[in-house]
Design an enzyme around this catalytic site. Structure first.
Site, PDB file in Angstrom:
ATOM      1  N   GLY A   1      25.560 -15.942 122.879  1.00  0.00           N
ATOM      2  CA  GLY A   1      26.862 -15.400 122.466  1.00  0.00           C
ATOM      3  C   GLY A   1      26.881 -13.975 121.973  1.00  0.00           C
ATOM      4  O   GLY A   1      27.921 -13.494 121.536  1.00  0.00           O
TER       5      GLY A   1
ATOM      6  N   SER B   1      30.045  -8.923 117.701  1.00  0.00           N
ATOM      7  CA  SER B   1      29.856 -10.369 117.918  1.00  0.00           C
ATOM      8  C   SER B   1      29.295 -11.056 116.675  1.00  0.00           C
ATOM      9  O   SER B   1      28.371 -10.548 116.034  1.00  0.00           O
ATOM     10  CB  SER B   1      28.866 -10.620 119.063  1.00  0.00           C
ATOM     11  OG  SER B   1      29.387 -10.181 120.279  1.00  0.00           O
TER      12      SER B   1
ATOM     13  N   VAL C   1      27.030 -20.320 130.798  1.00  0.00           N
ATOM     14  CA  VAL C   1      26.922 -21.702 130.305  1.00  0.00           C
ATOM     15  C   VAL C   1      27.692 -22.701 131.170  1.00  0.00           C
ATOM     16  O   VAL C   1      27.592 -23.913 130.949  1.00  0.00           O
ATOM     17  CB  VAL C   1      27.361 -21.826 128.825  1.00  0.00           C
ATOM     18  CG1 VAL C   1      26.529 -20.923 127.935  1.00  0.00           C
ATOM     19  CG2 VAL C   1      28.849 -21.547 128.644  1.00  0.00           C
TER      20      VAL C   1
ATOM     21  N   ALA D   1      38.785 -19.061 126.912  1.00  0.00           N
ATOM     22  CA  ALA D   1      39.927 -19.724 127.556  1.00  0.00           C
ATOM     23  C   ALA D   1      40.609 -18.672 128.412  1.00  0.00           C
ATOM     24  O   ALA D   1      40.680 -17.506 128.010  1.00  0.00           O
ATOM     25  CB  ALA D   1      40.893 -20.266 126.515  1.00  0.00           C
TER      26      ALA D   1
ATOM     27  N   TYR E   1      46.868 -20.345 119.513  1.00  0.00           N
ATOM     28  CA  TYR E   1      45.461 -20.715 119.698  1.00  0.00           C
ATOM     29  C   TYR E   1      45.341 -21.777 120.795  1.00  0.00           C
ATOM     30  O   TYR E   1      44.312 -21.903 121.447  1.00  0.00           O
ATOM     31  CB  TYR E   1      44.863 -21.192 118.372  1.00  0.00           C
ATOM     32  CG  TYR E   1      43.399 -20.856 118.239  1.00  0.00           C
ATOM     33  CD1 TYR E   1      42.972 -19.561 117.973  1.00  0.00           C
ATOM     34  CD2 TYR E   1      42.430 -21.840 118.406  1.00  0.00           C
ATOM     35  CE1 TYR E   1      41.627 -19.266 117.870  1.00  0.00           C
ATOM     36  CE2 TYR E   1      41.086 -21.556 118.302  1.00  0.00           C
ATOM     37  CZ  TYR E   1      40.693 -20.255 118.037  1.00  0.00           C
ATOM     38  OH  TYR E   1      39.357 -19.973 117.932  1.00  0.00           O
TER      39      TYR E   1
ATOM     40  N   LYS F   1      37.999 -26.495 120.134  1.00  0.00           N
ATOM     41  CA  LYS F   1      37.289 -26.469 118.844  1.00  0.00           C
ATOM     42  C   LYS F   1      37.261 -27.869 118.215  1.00  0.00           C
ATOM     43  O   LYS F   1      36.276 -28.238 117.567  1.00  0.00           O
ATOM     44  CB  LYS F   1      37.935 -25.458 117.886  1.00  0.00           C
ATOM     45  CG  LYS F   1      37.753 -24.011 118.307  1.00  0.00           C
ATOM     46  CD  LYS F   1      36.285 -23.627 118.507  1.00  0.00           C
ATOM     47  CE  LYS F   1      36.079 -22.130 118.665  1.00  0.00           C
ATOM     48  NZ  LYS F   1      34.713 -21.789 119.107  1.00  0.00           N
TER      49      LYS F   1
ATOM     50  N   THR G   1      36.757  -9.492 116.815  1.00  0.00           N
ATOM     51  CA  THR G   1      35.745  -9.480 117.876  1.00  0.00           C
ATOM     52  C   THR G   1      36.442  -9.484 119.234  1.00  0.00           C
ATOM     53  O   THR G   1      37.662  -9.682 119.313  1.00  0.00           O
ATOM     54  CB  THR G   1      34.851 -10.729 117.801  1.00  0.00           C
ATOM     55  OG1 THR G   1      35.675 -11.876 118.052  1.00  0.00           O
ATOM     56  CG2 THR G   1      34.176 -10.869 116.449  1.00  0.00           C
ATOM     57  N   LEU G   2      35.634  -9.348 120.278  1.00  0.00           N
ATOM     58  CA  LEU G   2      36.164  -9.369 121.648  1.00  0.00           C
ATOM     59  C   LEU G   2      36.944 -10.661 121.897  1.00  0.00           C
ATOM     60  O   LEU G   2      38.081 -10.636 122.386  1.00  0.00           O
ATOM     61  CB  LEU G   2      34.972  -9.274 122.605  1.00  0.00           C
ATOM     62  CG  LEU G   2      35.179  -8.707 123.986  1.00  0.00           C
ATOM     63  CD1 LEU G   2      35.741  -7.296 123.893  1.00  0.00           C
ATOM     64  CD2 LEU G   2      33.828  -8.697 124.725  1.00  0.00           C
TER      65      LEU G   2
END
Ligand code: NAD
Length: 256
Positions: A13, A19, A64, A95, A156, A163, A194-195
């Site tokens: 990751g 990150s 992954v 996503a 989200y 999650k 973060t990205l």
């Protein structure tokens, strides 16, 4: 003696200097861990630059979503580490952007599948491959989650479902792998720039809200998640498994 002297950590990751995985890498390295990073092909340049800052760190490509690439990444990490692994960090999520822009009720079958595959199933896929490398000496597996799994955070969407699946997978893995002294936990981090987080609209406004409402009256920093991952990966956390540990300046305890 450093907390992770002689320990070997495989980290999924790292994408850039923002990150969470990079912050975790720095915390683990500061306590003596030897590191291997995996990276998504398009991030190679940045990941190699970051890896070069921690002497001895190796990098391995891995998407992954591919069983073959996961097999190859764990085989290569096993070679680098001499056949054993102590720490696995899962800090990957994705996503399709449209699934985070459209109303949740419009979620597509394909988008649901992609989000759950990359963000939740990958933990199970990694754990399965980590067991042969960890089962002799035990180990620690830590992932990253977000409170939207438990409470509605508009926009989200399907990532919240992913999650929830990740947190539930954490408990089932903890139960099954406990007999090998492999602990499995997840850190529920507060919002960080973060990205990945930029894919969810309203991040800045929400960070302002957290700074006002959270018991500590501030947002968190990547390094605070890094240090929590260090704790969970170390012998200090030897009786902790199956947990979702909030690192969010206390925001989750608030009712108003
Ligand atoms: P990031 O963009 O730096 O990291 C996400 C990583 O996922 C990247 O390294 C990316 O290459 C990787 N990834 C995506 N699809 C992949 C694939 N198919 N194969 C391999 N790697 C893939 O963002 P981040 O915020 O550091 O995210 C790390 C974790 O933290 C994620 O699980 C995220 O959901 C979680 N998290 C983030 C926040 C936040 O506010 N930033 C809060 C709570 C939890």
């Amino acid at each position: 003696m450093p907390l992770l002297e002689g320990k070997k950590a495989l980290i999924f990751g790292v994408a850039n200097h923002r990150s969470i995985a990079w912050a975790i890498a720095q915390s683990l390295a500061s306590e003596g861990a030897q590191l291997v990073f995996t990276y998504q092909e398009r991030m190679e340049k940045y990941v190699r630059e970051l890896a070069a800052k921690i002497p001895g760190t190796e990098v391995i490509p891995c998407d992954v979503q591919s069983d073959e690439e996961l097999d190859s990444a764990f085989a290569k990490a096993g070679e680098v580490f001499g056949g054993s692994l102590d720490i696995l960090i899962h800090a990957v999520a994705f996503a399709p952007p449209s699934e985070l822009e459209n109303p949740f009720v419009q979620t597509t079958r394909e988008g649901f599948h992609t989000a759950l595959d990359i963000s939740a199933y990958s933990l199970v896929a990694m754990a399965k491959r980590a067991v042969p490398l960890m089962q002799q000496n035990g180990g620690s597996i830590t992932s990253l989650t977000y409170m939207a799994s438990q409470r509605v955070m508009p926009k989200y969407n399907v990532m919240a479902v992913a999650k929830a699946a990740l947190e539930c997978s954490t408990r089932y893995l903890a139960y099954e792998l406990g007999e090998h002294n492999i602990r499995v936990n997840t850190i529920s981090a507060g919002p960080l720039n973060t990205l990945a987080a930029r894919g969810v609209s309203g991040l800045t406004g929400f960070r302002n809200h957290v700074a006002e409402i959270a018991p500590l009256r501030r947002n968190i920093e990547q390094s605070e998640v890094g240090d929590t991952a260090l704790f969970l990966s170390s012998n200090l956390a030897r009786a902790i498994t199956g947990e979702t540990l909030y690192v969010d300046a206390g925001y989750n305890v608030m009712g108003a």
